[in-house]
Design an enzyme around this catalytic site. Structure first.
Site, mmCIF file in Angstrom:
data_model
loop_
_atom_site.group_PDB
_atom_site.id
_atom_site.type_symbol
_atom_site.label_atom_id
_atom_site.label_comp_id
_atom_site.label_asym_id
_atom_site.label_seq_id
_atom_site.Cartn_x
_atom_site.Cartn_y
_atom_site.Cartn_z
ATOM 1 N N LYS A 4 -10.703 -2.177 -20.439
ATOM 2 C CA LYS A 4 -9.871 -2.661 -19.334
ATOM 3 C C LYS A 4 -9.340 -1.472 -18.549
ATOM 4 O O LYS A 4 -8.926 -0.464 -19.111
ATOM 5 C CB LYS A 4 -8.708 -3.480 -19.885
ATOM 6 C CG LYS A 4 -7.709 -3.920 -18.836
ATOM 7 C CD LYS A 4 -6.712 -4.931 -19.358
ATOM 8 C CE LYS A 4 -5.662 -4.335 -20.219
ATOM 9 N NZ LYS A 4 -4.539 -5.256 -20.483
ATOM 10 N N SER A 20 -20.479 -6.868 -5.683
ATOM 11 C CA SER A 20 -20.059 -5.995 -6.773
ATOM 12 C C SER A 20 -18.679 -5.388 -6.568
ATOM 13 O O SER A 20 -17.983 -5.678 -5.607
ATOM 14 C CB SER A 20 -21.062 -4.860 -6.984
ATOM 15 O OG SER A 20 -21.014 -3.985 -5.878
ATOM 16 N N TYR A 53 -20.148 -7.316 -10.903
ATOM 17 C CA TYR A 53 -20.747 -6.236 -11.683
ATOM 18 C C TYR A 53 -20.348 -4.900 -11.088
ATOM 19 O O TYR A 53 -19.946 -4.805 -9.931
ATOM 20 C CB TYR A 53 -22.280 -6.387 -11.750
ATOM 21 C CG TYR A 53 -22.948 -6.307 -10.402
ATOM 22 C CD1 TYR A 53 -23.446 -5.088 -9.928
ATOM 23 C CD2 TYR A 53 -23.067 -7.418 -9.591
ATOM 24 C CE1 TYR A 53 -24.055 -5.009 -8.678
ATOM 25 C CE2 TYR A 53 -23.670 -7.347 -8.347
ATOM 26 C CZ TYR A 53 -24.163 -6.142 -7.898
ATOM 27 O OH TYR A 53 -24.751 -6.067 -6.665
#
Length: 111
Positions: A4, A20, A53
């Protein structure tokens, strides 16, 4: 949770791009993220959540850029959390420790 990046600031939003999230490579390395890995993005300012992504951003720049449709989910200056998940066996999960990065207000790694 595998990794994270907690409370990082959006520096760009590029609507006319394939898609993305572009992340400074220093932050990617610190969090153990790899290019094209799926991530969840949570916007603390407006509550939006999305899945996208990762694309490598220029190292040392602090770049956090939401691209394509994701650009509609945040404004420059918004604070977001980027989360990656992984699949582990029960034995692996028992000893696994996620990588959590707490960048400063300029998206730089804190020593």
């Amino acid at each position: 949770m595998k990794s994270k990046i907690h409370r990082v600031k959006v520096t760009q939003a590029e609507l006319h791009y394939v898609g993305s999230i572009t992340i400074d490579e220093d932050l990617m390395d610190a969090a153990g993220l790899i290019e094209n890995e799926q991530v969840h993005v949570v916007n603390n300012n407006n509550g939006e959540r999305l899945v996208t992504y990762v694309i490598k951003g220029e190292r040392g720049t602090g770049t956090i850029c939401l691209n394509g449709a994701a650009a509609r989910r945040a404004e420059v200056g918004d604070i977001i959390i980027i989360i990656a998940y992984g699949t582990l066996s029960q034995e692996e999960a028992a000893v696994f420790r996620p990588k959590i990065v707490f960048p400063d207000s300029h998206n730089k790694l804190v020593s």
